[in-house]
Design an enzyme around this catalytic site. Structure first.
Site, PDB file in Angstrom:
ATOM      1  N   ASP A 133       6.886 -31.302  14.418  1.00 53.47           N
ATOM      2  CA  ASP A 133       8.456 -30.326  14.085  1.00 53.47           C
ATOM      3  C   ASP A 133       8.963 -29.919  15.297  1.00 53.47           C
ATOM      4  OD1 ASP A 133       7.552 -27.667  12.640  1.00 53.47           O
ATOM      5  OD2 ASP A 133       8.126 -27.371  14.763  1.00 53.47           O
ATOM      6  N   GLU A 168      11.598 -33.342  11.722  1.00 53.22           N
ATOM      7  CA  GLU A 168      11.955 -32.483  11.228  1.00 53.22           C
ATOM      8  C   GLU A 168      13.355 -31.349  12.346  1.00 53.22           C
ATOM      9  OE1 GLU A 168      11.563 -27.964  10.306  1.00 53.22           O
ATOM     10  OE2 GLU A 168      11.363 -28.733  12.381  1.00 53.22           O
TER      11      GLU A 168
END
Lengths: 657, 657
Positions: B375, B404
């Site tokens: 993330d 990401e």
């Protein structure tokens, strides 16, 4: 473990040649524009500078870099001293700038910023400790003020921003992983007009071989045409074994002078002068006399020998042996050149050989020569050139080496990377508009422009192109204009060139008939067809127009007639004078009048569609329109080109420096 | 002094990322095509090879390189082992080849070659000393024969040429100055179809939160659609402080589950599972069950905490303090995210912090996880990722990291350079034909393709694009086809995607209404509008067609309707089967039928202008013409695209691998 705290990344620094293995080139007073990708994780503001210095100086100077777009930063610095200059890039997280940006956003959102002002005060206090004198005092006061009732006003003040920018230095700055180099040459490396001539053909009396004294007498002729480099083919004793007769025939008569490139005989080798030309003292007098005429003598250095060169007997270990014990002569199988011995550069005795060859340059430097045209460097190892040019330039950074390599493109580029300051090119064989555009776009818009300085020759003693053979005087004129305007550096081999001598040895060959390489010529310099007036005029234009003294701003303009090649060059003059802009339009057809339209993208001025342009060759003035295309017509019988001085600002291309 | 005798130059090796600072990427069994500029002074023939080896192996393997043109050489090698593979280039002057070439010229010119044959015998004799066994014997015999009466016949024999090529090694070979690296991943790094789902929404009973057991029950549904990666958002305990309610509202009700990305609470942090989902043992059972369905579980790793995370109390030194002593929460001024604490990666205590974060990966690897979706990696230092991915992959080279990062292009590229095996992209926001072409040309034709593996997501829990909002089911279908055919790697966030859930939180926002980030959803998987059949069919097509399992051969085809995007991918099947060729034509208009002509450059066959193509989605067959353009018509109400299997050989572009 890496240090986590160097958060900024610096990538893709440009210019950078082969990962920093080779330097870029500039001349004294030029600027280097540096770009880099600079970014960090997260959303902090960054600061970025160029670090640069002359190699001999211990301290780095800083030049600011600014964000262009998309994490690309740009800055520039100037090089003011001959020799090697270093540069790299440094960047850091600019905590104060980040803080000020965020504070403004918080204030706009009406948030309570008391804690933020305290944070700012800490940053300013830290800068105060780095600063000295008045700045330190001002920063200390600002830190106090940030905590006071007018803290927000202090925080957003331009004064504090400036102070902090001066003393910005984040923790853990990143320095780019490579230190890059600039080779700084003198101006002549960038801007020069060369004139090549055979001293032995300089005699005014037919039948008597020319001497250095005759060359001295020829100096006003060359200087009045506006040249600044006088380049002489080898001036050394010439071998007798295997000597070639006129037009490269085998079996020379006793009176034949031989090729100056068959170097070395009973009277000496690379450090001797041919007795018929005069003495070493005569040569030195010529060098000095040339200087008084604004001319610099360039010598040809050809590292090969005739079989009679003293090296052959004194140092047989510097030559390759054939299995039968004889010395290996030059070859391009099945062709054999038994009158030329190449050195064996990678022989076991290469070290003494290299040192001796280096001393050849040193010898001529001692005689006052500072420019060398090097013959066929591509047949000697790159490592040799890198070493020898480095040796010489360490002590004589003013020396200029011109590479006479007509070979594959990557080899030519490599020779420039390893140190040659100028290079011959394919110009002589680029005749059509499309191929001239393609080639000069490569030379001026790709990385090559950083290290490869083209020197454009429409002819040489070896090269009489088909275009010149067929096109006669008009072709010589147009090729001359192309050379002198496409290139800040160019040269002609005279007097053959200015007298439009274009008779080939035979059809399909690029050799001159009666080539001066093998025989002495007598030239009638006053032939009416001489291109001397055109040459003199254009060399004067080149001296008056900085735009023509560099190639980086060259760009081609659209025309609707492919026989018309149009291009612009621009350069800053001093600030007060504004910019110098020259548009050249050449008729590539030596036979027929050509007309057409040229697109010159000039700055529009409301209500003033027309602006004046002046033809620098003829003095004629014209009115051009900024809102469209302009009509031109050129008759090769009258003039080969327009060279227009343009007063309305030309619109730059995006990539222009 | 440099060694004069390494005469060959090796430059511009490609691929090479940032001067060798970063590796290129491949998967096991792939080939690496290497090019280099290789040349020397003079006119000798050269020999050139790739040297390569797995890093753990001591000995280099050689792969031949061949001259392509203009001093550019090319060769290739295959990587067969996970981990780091090394390569570089070696070249030398090939004296025998040079000799043989020259000898032939001399023979053709009828010259006496006796001395030359002696020279050749010396070269062959030297090779005999390098060779062993039968080759050595044969070479010794050849050396003798060269000096005998049939010397010329031996000299020009193919047999001798082959023998000498096998034992060619000039004196003083040049090895390229850098050793370059290949990161070799497993095949799934290149070819995978991801399915993202929230475990807590997997319950078949409305009102009861889903568990790992519910996910297990969902596995057949996901597997039957043909996915191979099942990616779960964070499965850890969720913080209570500042917990957000439905639709990201402030002030959650006690029953609100909170965002899975607000990691950490009384029940643990990054190494714990949320008690409502089950136990660690339940999770491990899920991992194993998934495997049986051909699915691999990927976990989300988000390095941030809720204020309730055990790290906050246990390691306050890993967080930044504000001047008022509180911990600095996440911010994007003026926005504040008081429920999220970022780590201070560059705190003085960064070393223990980094080690702890590394151990989070290790913990989940111990539970059987080998794929991590990371993330927001762009808000943590690049140095951290390079270090932590290096640490993990040294021991577990099969681990795959998906970045990401939706941020600036250079930052996204850098994350891939430092080690991420796949990356999210801008695909979700590229809708027009021109922008899709531009973006995917950049991704597949520039250097980026060597290290950046795009993973295409038409949606994510954070991204419900305007195109999907407006275009309804047909838009979802066409975006799905684009993702699954433009990219060998793609993913969808389901069941929202396959159920064509496209209601936004509000106009102009990309957020889902009732986002699963903040609330538990119950999905009716059997809705008739489900895209499940299309997804299942296309995933099957992808498995059957190697062309769709890679991106390097992607190229766009011309169409005369800008709503029709056409592109081809080709791949070698096994030698016997020939090549796999797939042409995809997508109707970018989710509303209207579009028709037009597509140019498919196929090999012409005299007398057979027509050839068959088969639509892999529908099974329909068509006849296309190789001598022109082909008509297509697509109605979004019927099918979003043609995915054509083409039997006639497509003509390759010059740069195609």
């Amino acid at each position: 473990m890496i240090d986590a705290r160097r958060r900024v990344v610096i990538e893709r620094v440009d210019p950078e040649i082969d990962c920093g293995r080779y330097p870029i080139k500039r001349v004294v007073g030029e600027r280097v524009s540096v770009e880099a990708d600079v970014f960090a994780d997260g959303h902090d503001e960054l600061a970025c500078v160029i670090l640069h210095r002359p190699q001999a100086e211990p301290r780095w100077c800083q030049a600011p870099m600014r964000l262009v777009a998309n994490d690309r930063w740009r800055g520039e610095f100037q090089v003011d001293r001959l020799g090697c200059h270093l540069y790299t890039v440094q960047a850091w997280v600019d905590h104060f700038h980040t803080w000020a940006r965020d504070l403004l956003r918080r204030l706009e959102a009406g948030q309570d910023v008391r804690v933020d002002l305290d944070l700012g005060a800490e940053l300013v206090q830290a800068a105060a400790q780095r600063a000295k004198g008045a700045d330190a005092t001002a920063l200390r006061r600002a830190a106090e003020a940030l905590k006071g009732p007018k803290g927000t006003r202090t925080a957003v003040s331009a004064e504090l921003a400036e102070l902090m920018a001066r003393h910005s230095l984040g923790h853990f700055p990143t320095v780019y992983r490579r230190v890059l180099r600039v080779t700084v040459d003198r101006e002549r490396a960038r801007f020069s007009a060369w004139y090549e001539m055979f001293p032995r053909s300089a005699s005014p009396e037919p039948g008597r071989p020319g001497t250095f004294a005759d060359v001295e007498a020829r100096l006003p002729y060359v200087a009045e045409m506006g040249f600044d480099v006088l380049y002489l083919p080898p001036i050394h004793p010439i071998g007798k074994t295997g000597r070639k007769g006129p037009n490269n025939t085998i079996g020379a008569a006793p009176s034949d002078p031989g090729s100056p490139w068959a170097i070395g005989g009973a009277r000496g080798g690379h450090k001797s002068v041919h007795p018929e030309l005069g003495t070493l003292a005569d040569f030195k007098r010529l060098v000095h006399a040339a200087k008084r005429h604004g001319l610099e003598v360039a010598l040809d250095i050809a590292f090969q020998t005739s079989p009679d060169h003293p090296y052959v007997r004194g140092h047989p270990e510097w030559f390759r042996k054939r299995p039968d014990g004889t010395i290996q002569y030059a070859e391009n199988p099945p062709k054999k050149y038994q009158d030329i011995f190449p050195f064996e550069f990678d022989s076991p005795e290469w070290r003494p050989l290299w040192r001796e060859l280096c001393s050849v340059f040193e010898f001529w430097i001692d005689q006052g020569v500072r420019i060398f045209r090097v013959d066929n460097p591509h047949t000697k190892p790159f490592a040799f050139w890198e070493w020898v040019i480095g040796q010489i330039r360490d002590r004589y950074p003013e020396v200029i080496f011109l590479s006479e390599a007509f070979t594959k493109p990557k080899v030519m580029y490599r020779l420039s990377k390893v140190g040659f300051n100028q290079s011959y090119t394919y110009f002589a064989w680029r005749n059509e508009a499309w191929e001239l555009k393609e080639y000069f776009t490569e030379l001026t818009r790709t990385e090559a422009r950083e290290y490869f300085r083209p020197n454009l020759w429409p002819n040489t003693p070896d090269i009489l192109t088909e275009a010149l053979q067929r096109g006669g005087r008009a072709a010589s004129a147009l090729r001359f204009v192309l050379a002198a305007t496409l290139g800040a550096r160019y040269g002609i081999y005279g007097p053959a060139f200015e007298l439009a001598e274009t008779a080939p040895l035979m059809a399909g060959r690029e050799e001159y008939l009666g080539s001066e390489k093998y025989q002495i010529r007598h030239w009638d310099l006053d032939r009416p067809e001489s291109l001397r007036p055109l040459i003199a005029r254009l060399n004067q234009v080149r001296r008056e127009h900085p735009a023509l003294q560099q190639d980086r701003t060259l760009r081609f303009l659209a025309t609707d007639n492919h026989m018309l090649l149009a291009y612009a060059k621009t350069a800053r003059r001093t600030a007060s004078e504004g910019s110098d802009q020259v548009v050249t339009i050449v008729n590539l057809d030596p036979r027929w009048r050509q007309s057409g339209w040229v697109e010159v993208p000039a700055e529009p001025r409301p209500g003033k569609p027309g602006y004046a342009v002046r033809d620098l060759l003829t003095g004629s003035s014209y009115t051009w329109r900024s809102d469209g295309w302009n009509y031109v017509e050129l008759d090769p019988a009258v003039q080969p080109a327009h060279i227009m001085s343009v007063e309305r600002t030309l619109l730059p291309l995006p990539e222009e420096a």
